[in-house]
Design a protein around this motif. Sequence first.
Motif, PDB file in Angstrom:
ATOM      1  N   PHE A 116       0.848  -1.197   0.000  1.00  9.94           N
ATOM      2  CA  PHE A 116       0.000   0.000   0.000  1.00  9.94           C
ATOM      3  C   PHE A 116       0.883   1.248   0.000  1.00  9.94           C
ATOM      4  N   ILE A 117       0.706   2.093  -1.004  1.00  6.09           N
ATOM      5  CA  ILE A 117       1.524   3.302  -1.140  1.00  6.09           C
ATOM      6  C   ILE A 117       0.619   4.511  -1.333  1.00  6.09           C
ATOM      7  N   ALA A 118       0.819   5.550  -0.541  1.00  5.62           N
ATOM      8  CA  ALA A 118       0.043   6.792  -0.644  1.00  5.62           C
ATOM      9  C   ALA A 118       0.973   7.918  -1.076  1.00  5.62           C
ATOM     10  N   ILE A 119       0.633   8.575  -2.163  1.00  7.08           N
ATOM     11  CA  ILE A 119       1.483   9.600  -2.760  1.00  7.08           C
ATOM     12  C   ILE A 119       0.840  10.966  -2.534  1.00  7.08           C
ATOM     13  N   SER A 120       1.542  11.840  -1.810  1.00  3.24           N
ATOM     14  CA  SER A 120       0.983  13.133  -1.414  1.00  3.24           C
ATOM     15  C   SER A 120       1.695  14.293  -2.094  1.00  3.24           C
ATOM     16  N   LEU A 121       0.915  15.353  -2.359  1.00  5.70           N
ATOM     17  CA  LEU A 121       1.472  16.584  -2.917  1.00  5.70           C
ATOM     18  C   LEU A 121       2.230  17.409  -1.884  1.00  5.70           C
ATOM     19  N   HIS A 133       2.474   3.169   3.043  1.00  5.79           N
ATOM     20  CA  HIS A 133       3.792   3.782   2.855  1.00  5.79           C
ATOM     21  C   HIS A 133       3.509   5.163   2.284  1.00  5.79           C
ATOM     22  N   VAL A 134       3.708   6.205   3.064  1.00  7.11           N
ATOM     23  CA  VAL A 134       3.363   7.555   2.616  1.00  7.11           C
ATOM     24  C   VAL A 134       4.585   8.213   1.979  1.00  7.11           C
ATOM     25  N   VAL A 135       4.418   8.664   0.746  1.00 12.92           N
ATOM     26  CA  VAL A 135       5.479   9.342   0.013  1.00 12.92           C
ATOM     27  C   VAL A 135       5.081  10.805  -0.123  1.00 12.92           C
ATOM     28  N   GLY A 136       5.830  11.690   0.507  1.00 11.93           N
ATOM     29  CA  GLY A 136       5.479  13.101   0.508  1.00 11.93           C
ATOM     30  C   GLY A 136       6.164  13.886  -0.596  1.00 11.93           C
TER      31      GLY A 136
END
Length: 242
Positions: free
Chosen positions: A163-168, A186-189
């Motif tokens: 699970f990967i969450a891609i944030s602005l 997995h949060v990618v900022g």
Amino acid sequence: MKQTLLIAALLFITYLSSAQIEITKPIEEFAANKNTIVTNEKGVKYAYADWAKLMATGNYKLNPLIHDSDSTSFILVRRNEKAEDAKFAKLPKPVETKFFKTGAVFRFKDMIDMSGEQITAESLKGKIVVLNFWFIACPPCRYEMPELNTLVENYKKNKDVIFIAISLDKLADVKKFLTVIPFKFHVVGQSMPLFYLYGVDECPASLVIDRTGIIKFHSQGYGDGATPYWIKKTIAEIQTQN
């Protein structure tokens, strides 16, 4: 207001300037708090201490009265996964995105999550990958996070589902946000280049990608809260096919 938040102009401007979305209010205010109106399904209002205590058990959730903008009113409901699955199974499939296509190959890029873990395109080969594109100031993005977190918990023993969450948002803002509203992906900022690369201009957007890199599901918007159900359903379908 549209069900999804249009950010195309913002993407263009901020990408060219290498800027990121600016947070205009304290991040703590994005979470439910003492000023939030919480009622039961009959409209009876809860005191803050009472609904906060119930929420702490993990057996309840807050359904926003307004899905597409910052809602100050929520209905507290007891979790019932079987009943919710039965309800969502009868509803139409969530609206698909304009920028992805079912059956197309998704091209992964190397990423680093907020914990410093490297997620390489190579490491995702042979995995089922759930992607979520979001940003802090997007209300429907925040509203679906508790149910997305439940999905992560359901698959935490399955190393083949990622699970990967891609944030602005800026790394510092994402770091603070995660202390207020946990997100177990997995949060990618600070990922404006990834939004630009994939053409994502509305949030939230979710995808399920199979072990061969093929997009099996994609949706945009809150979808009446049905997106997590469809993600789970798609994962199950992929697992039975392999």
